[in-house]
Design a protein around this motif. Structure first.
Motif, PDB file in Angstrom:
ATOM      1  N   PHE A 149       0.826  -1.210   0.000  1.00  0.00           N
ATOM      2  CA  PHE A 149       0.000   0.000   0.000  1.00  0.00           C
ATOM      3  C   PHE A 149       0.862   1.263   0.000  1.00  0.00           C
ATOM      4  O   PHE A 149       0.438   2.321   0.446  1.00  0.00           O
ATOM      5  CB  PHE A 149      -0.912  -0.003   1.228  1.00  0.00           C
ATOM      6  N   LYS A 150       2.097   1.123  -0.495  1.00  0.00           N
ATOM      7  CA  LYS A 150       3.033   2.238  -0.644  1.00  0.00           C
ATOM      8  C   LYS A 150       3.493   2.836   0.682  1.00  0.00           C
ATOM      9  O   LYS A 150       3.860   4.018   0.743  1.00  0.00           O
ATOM     10  CB  LYS A 150       2.418   3.350  -1.523  1.00  0.00           C
ATOM     11  N   VAL A 151       3.459   2.046   1.754  1.00  0.00           N
ATOM     12  CA  VAL A 151       3.984   2.519   3.032  1.00  0.00           C
ATOM     13  C   VAL A 151       5.497   2.280   3.047  1.00  0.00           C
ATOM     14  O   VAL A 151       5.944   1.145   2.856  1.00  0.00           O
ATOM     15  CB  VAL A 151       3.323   1.781   4.214  1.00  0.00           C
ATOM     16  N   PRO A 152       6.316   3.328   3.249  1.00  0.00           N
ATOM     17  CA  PRO A 152       7.787   3.167   3.204  1.00  0.00           C
ATOM     18  C   PRO A 152       8.314   2.519   4.482  1.00  0.00           C
ATOM     19  O   PRO A 152       8.835   3.192   5.374  1.00  0.00           O
ATOM     20  CB  PRO A 152       8.281   4.609   3.053  1.00  0.00           C
ATOM     21  N   ALA A 153       8.197   1.207   4.567  1.00  0.00           N
ATOM     22  CA  ALA A 153       8.568   0.488   5.792  1.00  0.00           C
ATOM     23  C   ALA A 153      10.048   0.667   6.119  1.00  0.00           C
ATOM     24  O   ALA A 153      10.414   0.918   7.272  1.00  0.00           O
ATOM     25  CB  ALA A 153       8.228  -0.993   5.644  1.00  0.00           C
ATOM     26  N   HIS A 154      10.904   0.520   5.111  1.00  0.00           N
ATOM     27  CA  HIS A 154      12.347   0.633   5.367  1.00  0.00           C
ATOM     28  C   HIS A 154      12.715   2.039   5.816  1.00  0.00           C
ATOM     29  O   HIS A 154      13.520   2.218   6.739  1.00  0.00           O
ATOM     30  CB  HIS A 154      13.131   0.273   4.103  1.00  0.00           C
ATOM     31  N   GLU A 155      12.138   3.049   5.194  1.00  0.00           N
ATOM     32  CA  GLU A 155      12.454   4.429   5.545  1.00  0.00           C
ATOM     33  C   GLU A 155      11.999   4.755   6.964  1.00  0.00           C
ATOM     34  O   GLU A 155      12.692   5.467   7.701  1.00  0.00           O
ATOM     35  CB  GLU A 155      11.818   5.404   4.546  1.00  0.00           C
ATOM     36  N   ILE A 156      10.829   4.219   7.354  1.00  0.00           N
ATOM     37  CA  ILE A 156      10.352   4.448   8.721  1.00  0.00           C
ATOM     38  C   ILE A 156      11.284   3.784   9.734  1.00  0.00           C
ATOM     39  O   ILE A 156      11.631   4.378  10.766  1.00  0.00           O
ATOM     40  CB  ILE A 156       8.913   3.915   8.879  1.00  0.00           C
TER      41      ILE A 156
END
Length: 265
Positions: A149-156
């Motif tokens: 869903f385009k959530v930036p998991a790695h960036e978070i």
């Protein structure tokens, strides 16, 4: 500054230390929910006993947790007094002008106080027994299904790890700047509350300046090393979910069911 426990880790080999960081984060979420179901003597006794057992299992001194609460005492007391004076119901125990202390308001203030203390102790337990990098890896792993869903998991996860990593550094910078300002004659403890707030400005400006310089240097260093995000990257630290992690969550869920059944209607 030495009493702040955010971003700090105490090495150990206890049962709590060896749990997977993902199970600890999930346990924290569940704990924050079920702590609001403790609204009478029996339920509060249960959750206090459970929290104390977790602290003992962590093999971290109880005094360390109590010292960690001290920086939050002001916020806890403010919320407690606000609840006590402005929650009406039951017999009036004390009244002065428009301020009233009722039996119901006093009981609610006590509940709010206990919930604050319990949540702080449990979150402190997670922080002290889990390295900041492991917490960041756990957040990234738990958010991984949301990548679709385009959530930036790695960036978070990266932002969390950098934030936790630099909390002690910011504390050291603050101490250094305060010592430098004291050497120039600044007294941070004198005057009324407005003068005390005004005396913080000589700390904030150089602190922001040094933080931006450090952030820029970090960005340049990451670019120089070819950092391009999390896609296709391997990990040195691998997370392993074990049976004890599942058992820990099951015990917490059982406690939640017990609290829900025994809570006051």
């Amino acid at each position: 500054m030495d009493k702040l426990i955010i971003g700090r880790y105490i090495p150990g080999n206890s049962v709590i230390h060896r749990l997977d960081p993902r199970s600890k984060l999930l346990a924290m979420i569940i704990y924050v929910v079920i702590v609001f179901w403790a609204n009478n003597f029996v339920t509060n006794l249960l959750i206090f006993t459970f929290t104390l057992i977790m602290v003992l299992l962590s093999q971290v001194k109880l005094s360390f947790f109590l010292k960690g609460i001290q920086p939050m005492v002001g916020i806890i007391l403010f919320t407690t007094f606000f609840q006590m004076f402005f929650t009406q119901g039951g017999a009036i125990l004390f009244q002065f002008w428009f301020l009233k202390i009722t039996a119901y308001g006093l009981s609610q203030a006590a509940l709010i106080f206990m919930r604050f203390v319990l949540i702080i102790i449990f979150s402190t337990l997670i922080t002290l027994t889990t390295t900041p990098l492991s917490l960041a890896d756990a957040v990234e792993s738990l958010l991984q299904p949301l990548v679709k869903f385009k959530v930036p998991a790695h960036e978070i996860g990266l932002m969390l790890s950098l934030s936790l990593r630099f909390v002690p550094t910011l504390m050291d910078d603050t101490t250094r700047i305060m010592n430098a300002q004291r050497a120039r004659g600044v007294d941070f403890g004198e005057g009324n509350i407005f003068q005390k707030v005004k005396s913080i400005i000589p700390i904030l400006i150089p602190l922001f300046a040094s933080s931006f310089k450090r952030a820029d240097a970090l960005a340049v260093a990451m670019e120089a090393r070819g950092y391009q995000g999390g896609e296709g990257r391997s990990k040195y630290r691998l997370l392993h979910w074990q049976l004890k992690d599942s058992l820990a969550l099951l015990i917490l869920l059982f406690l939640g069911i017990l609290l829900f059944v025994l809570k006051a209607k």
